[in-house]
Design a protein around this motif. Sequence first.
Motif, mmCIF file in Angstrom:
data_model
loop_
_atom_site.group_PDB
_atom_site.id
_atom_site.type_symbol
_atom_site.label_atom_id
_atom_site.label_comp_id
_atom_site.label_asym_id
_atom_site.label_seq_id
_atom_site.Cartn_x
_atom_site.Cartn_y
_atom_site.Cartn_z
ATOM 1 N N ALA A 61 4.431 -6.469 2.149
ATOM 2 C CA ALA A 61 3.749 -5.211 2.482
ATOM 3 C C ALA A 61 4.722 -4.034 2.386
ATOM 4 O O ALA A 61 4.359 -2.938 1.945
ATOM 5 C CB ALA A 61 3.165 -5.301 3.897
ATOM 6 N N PHE A 62 5.954 -4.272 2.781
ATOM 7 C CA PHE A 62 6.992 -3.231 2.713
ATOM 8 C C PHE A 62 7.253 -2.842 1.250
ATOM 9 O O PHE A 62 7.305 -1.656 0.900
ATOM 10 C CB PHE A 62 8.249 -3.764 3.394
ATOM 11 N N LEU A 63 7.376 -3.847 0.387
ATOM 12 C CA LEU A 63 7.588 -3.551 -1.036
ATOM 13 C C LEU A 63 6.403 -2.749 -1.586
ATOM 14 O O LEU A 63 6.583 -1.776 -2.332
ATOM 15 C CB LEU A 63 7.769 -4.846 -1.838
ATOM 16 N N ASP A 64 5.198 -3.153 -1.197
ATOM 17 C CA ASP A 64 4.003 -2.418 -1.644
ATOM 18 C C ASP A 64 4.056 -0.963 -1.182
ATOM 19 O O ASP A 64 3.761 -0.043 -1.956
ATOM 20 C CB ASP A 64 2.725 -3.046 -1.046
ATOM 21 N N GLU A 65 4.424 -0.772 0.079
ATOM 22 C CA GLU A 65 4.433 0.594 0.619
ATOM 23 C C GLU A 65 5.531 1.447 -0.018
ATOM 24 O O GLU A 65 5.343 2.639 -0.241
ATOM 25 C CB GLU A 65 4.584 0.582 2.145
ATOM 26 N N LEU A 66 6.674 0.827 -0.286
ATOM 27 C CA LEU A 66 7.738 1.576 -0.980
ATOM 28 C C LEU A 66 7.219 2.092 -2.312
ATOM 29 O O LEU A 66 7.399 3.263 -2.671
ATOM 30 C CB LEU A 66 8.964 0.683 -1.217
ATOM 31 N N ALA A 67 6.561 1.198 -3.044
ATOM 32 C CA ALA A 67 6.046 1.591 -4.363
ATOM 33 C C ALA A 67 4.945 2.639 -4.213
ATOM 34 O O ALA A 67 4.887 3.614 -4.964
ATOM 35 C CB ALA A 67 5.528 0.358 -5.105
ATOM 36 N N ARG A 68 4.070 2.436 -3.219
ATOM 37 C CA ARG A 68 2.951 3.373 -3.022
ATOM 38 C C ARG A 68 3.471 4.769 -2.635
ATOM 39 O O ARG A 68 3.034 5.771 -3.205
ATOM 40 C CB ARG A 68 2.039 2.831 -1.905
ATOM 41 N N CYS A 69 4.404 4.805 -1.689
ATOM 42 C CA CYS A 69 4.942 6.105 -1.253
ATOM 43 C C CYS A 69 5.680 6.795 -2.397
ATOM 44 O O CYS A 69 5.569 8.003 -2.595
ATOM 45 C CB CYS A 69 5.879 5.930 -0.068
ATOM 46 N N ARG A 70 6.446 6.015 -3.134
ATOM 47 C CA ARG A 70 7.182 6.610 -4.251
ATOM 48 C C ARG A 70 6.215 7.192 -5.286
ATOM 49 O O ARG A 70 6.411 8.295 -5.794
ATOM 50 C CB ARG A 70 8.082 5.540 -4.880
ATOM 51 N N ARG A 71 5.132 6.465 -5.578
ATOM 52 C CA ARG A 71 4.164 6.978 -6.561
ATOM 53 C C ARG A 71 3.455 8.208 -6.016
ATOM 54 O O ARG A 71 3.177 9.151 -6.758
ATOM 55 C CB ARG A 71 3.148 5.904 -6.929
ATOM 56 N N ALA A 72 3.180 8.197 -4.724
ATOM 57 C CA ALA A 72 2.548 9.379 -4.114
ATOM 58 C C ALA A 72 3.478 10.581 -4.246
ATOM 59 O O ALA A 72 3.044 11.674 -4.632
ATOM 60 C CB ALA A 72 2.224 9.107 -2.650
ATOM 61 N N ALA A 73 4.754 10.359 -3.961
ATOM 62 C CA ALA A 73 5.721 11.459 -4.086
ATOM 63 C C ALA A 73 5.761 11.962 -5.520
ATOM 64 O O ALA A 73 5.781 13.172 -5.775
ATOM 65 C CB ALA A 73 7.103 10.994 -3.640
ATOM 66 N N ALA A 74 5.763 11.016 -6.453
ATOM 67 C CA ALA A 74 5.830 11.398 -7.870
ATOM 68 C C ALA A 74 4.614 12.223 -8.259
ATOM 69 O O ALA A 74 4.686 13.128 -9.089
ATOM 70 C CB ALA A 74 5.936 10.153 -8.744
ATOM 71 N N ALA A 75 3.471 11.929 -7.640
ATOM 72 C CA ALA A 75 2.237 12.663 -7.944
ATOM 73 C C ALA A 75 2.106 13.914 -7.070
ATOM 74 O O ALA A 75 1.057 14.556 -7.060
ATOM 75 C CB ALA A 75 1.033 11.749 -7.741
ATOM 76 N N ASN A 76 3.182 14.200 -6.337
ATOM 77 C CA ASN A 76 3.227 15.380 -5.488
ATOM 78 C C ASN A 76 2.176 15.370 -4.380
ATOM 79 O O ASN A 76 1.686 16.403 -3.948
ATOM 80 C CB ASN A 76 3.112 16.655 -6.326
ATOM 81 N N ASP A 77 1.888 14.176 -3.921
ATOM 82 C CA ASP A 77 0.974 14.014 -2.797
ATOM 83 C C ASP A 77 1.844 13.867 -1.545
ATOM 84 O O ASP A 77 2.637 12.940 -1.446
ATOM 85 C CB ASP A 77 0.126 12.759 -3.066
ATOM 86 N N MET A 78 1.685 14.797 -0.616
ATOM 87 C CA MET A 78 2.573 14.816 0.543
ATOM 88 C C MET A 78 2.090 13.916 1.682
ATOM 89 O O MET A 78 2.792 13.751 2.686
ATOM 90 C CB MET A 78 2.696 16.235 1.109
ATOM 91 N N ALA A 79 0.887 13.371 1.542
ATOM 92 C CA ALA A 79 0.272 12.697 2.695
ATOM 93 C C ALA A 79 1.123 11.526 3.207
ATOM 94 O O ALA A 79 1.175 11.270 4.404
ATOM 95 C CB ALA A 79 -1.123 12.222 2.320
ATOM 96 N N TRP A 80 1.804 10.828 2.325
ATOM 97 C CA TRP A 80 2.567 9.647 2.730
ATOM 98 C C TRP A 80 3.648 9.978 3.739
ATOM 99 O O TRP A 80 4.045 9.139 4.542
ATOM 100 C CB TRP A 80 3.187 8.974 1.500
ATOM 101 N N LEU A 81 4.155 11.205 3.665
ATOM 102 C CA LEU A 81 5.273 11.597 4.526
ATOM 103 C C LEU A 81 4.836 11.901 5.955
ATOM 104 O O LEU A 81 5.659 11.952 6.858
ATOM 105 C CB LEU A 81 5.930 12.853 3.938
ATOM 106 N N ALA A 82 3.531 12.095 6.132
ATOM 107 C CA ALA A 82 3.059 12.558 7.447
ATOM 108 C C ALA A 82 3.146 11.440 8.485
ATOM 109 O O ALA A 82 3.073 10.269 8.146
ATOM 110 C CB ALA A 82 1.637 13.057 7.326
#
Length: 575
Positions: A554-575
């Motif tokens: 799950a951690f690996l999944d979230e790392l990838a998901r957050c990184r892709r969100a950041a790349a797409a300039n979606d800030m929601a993951w950081l909240a």
Amino acid sequence: MPPPPVDYSVYLVTDPTPAILGAGRTVVEVVGAALAEPEKKHIGIVQLRDKNADARAMLATLAALHAYTAPAGAPLLVNDRVDVAVAAMARGHCEGVHLGQDDIDGATARKMLGPDAIIGVTASTVDEAVSACRDGADYLGLGTVFATTTKTNTKHVVGTAGIQRMLQALLEAGFGHIPAVCIGGIHTSNARRVVFQSGFRPATADTRDGTIADAAAPQGKELNGVAVVSAIMGAADPGAAAAALAEQVRLGKTRGPNDFYRAPSAAKAATEPVQVSPALVQRILQALHETTPLSHNMTNLVVQNIAANVALAVGASPIMSNSGAEALDLARLPGSALVINMGTVTPESLANYVKAIAAYNAAGRPVVFDPVGAGATDIRRAAVRTIMAAGYLDVIKGNEGEIQTVYLSGLNDEDRAREEAEAGAQRQQRGVDGSNTLDAAARRRLVRRLAAREKCVVVLTGAVDYVSDSRGERVAEVADGHPMLGEVTGTGCSLGTVISAAVSAAATLRKEDTNGEEIDTFTAVLAGMALYERAAARAAVLPSVHGPGTFVPAFLDELARCRRAAAANDMAWLA
Ligand code: 3NM
Ligand code: MG
């Protein structure tokens, strides 16, 4: 009228050995080439060094050299020979002498040469440096920094730590104003970090809670420049070599190797914990996603798999190689960064780390050091000292016991005893799991002191992580993450992997890319940590996660998901 001040940034020392000069070249020709275009003034001072020449021949060479040095405004000195200096000065072909510890002493030389002569002295110890100043030296040559084939009968190889101690002693003895250069094994590839790393900078005054007092930074002492033989005398194009060295020394004085761009003088010390803006975190992670930096991990078998998977999840390209020889090639690849994880250290792996650090330093690529289990055994304490002496480490990351061991390993016995008393009775660190014994103030102080001494970013991990910038001026606290990280092996080590990738990626950014926000290794480390800890916190609370086993995927999944969100300039993951 007093002569203009000497620019010690690049100090050229000559050598007549054909093996250095190259076939068919003479000292005078090479110095002439190095000083071509005298108006550019890359070389500020020149020394004729020839251990075997007769006085008459030296006088002739000095006359020939002076024809080049005088128009460049560079004083010309002679090595060892006060008699030759007297004669050459009488003819107007020389401005002074450079003395070793076995030559005529500085005070006597001053009487022989008069007040206007420039007298320099070589020092390898604190006592030699201070006495040379008492004897009236105009500048000091400190060394030997690194073992060099140019001069093999050197007394002590002192490294940048030894240079730093001499600079500190000079400052404390009231000789902070005496210029100092370092010598021995300095080349374009290491001049920047040597100048940065050798400077003595006292840790900024702190308050009782370990935050920084709002006072002027205490005065330090930096190197004025570097003295070189082979870097210029042996260069195919001595003029270009001089220009390149001058640029590296300038960068080392104004910006350390881990300042991608920063104003020369640091912003006013912050009294509050520093935070990096979410926009900057996002921008650095976008760079990571876009550049796929190569994270070269020299690490133990236990964590290779998870570190490689974490690297992939955050968008880096992992390579797990423990070969020092291979590091020479890997360091030259664009975007490469090195992580040294010294868990399961052996004499063989240690030798490989040393080679790899040299290769990455020479290529100007970042190095992250993870002193796993540093305090556990004498072998590991010795390994820490070897690694610290091997070169410049951009980031040191560890738990409290590890960071404390690294800090104490660089102190002399007296200082160590004092610090240990200060920190209370020291405890034997049992394993690689963190022992939480220092309070928050002591942790802040520890990261800042180590950072100020080593001139690198220091990360002390724990429930709250403390991160100091490379000047010991800014400390950030990161309180994200999840205790589940402590239940899985390799998560500390793979944080080092993410940090290496973030540092490498951030170095590709320009000021225009970050809305003018300052960016350096410190900010890059914080961006990598933000991704890592947010992903852990998100993963740990997922319904599918029941414990350490289900946490890892799950951690690996979230790392990838957050990184892709950041790349797409979606800030929601950081909240
Ligand atoms: N003095 P290179 S080392 C002339 O330690 C000299 O005092 C040293 O040569 C000292 O720049 C050295 O080629 C040689 O390493 C420096
Ligand atoms: Mg000498």
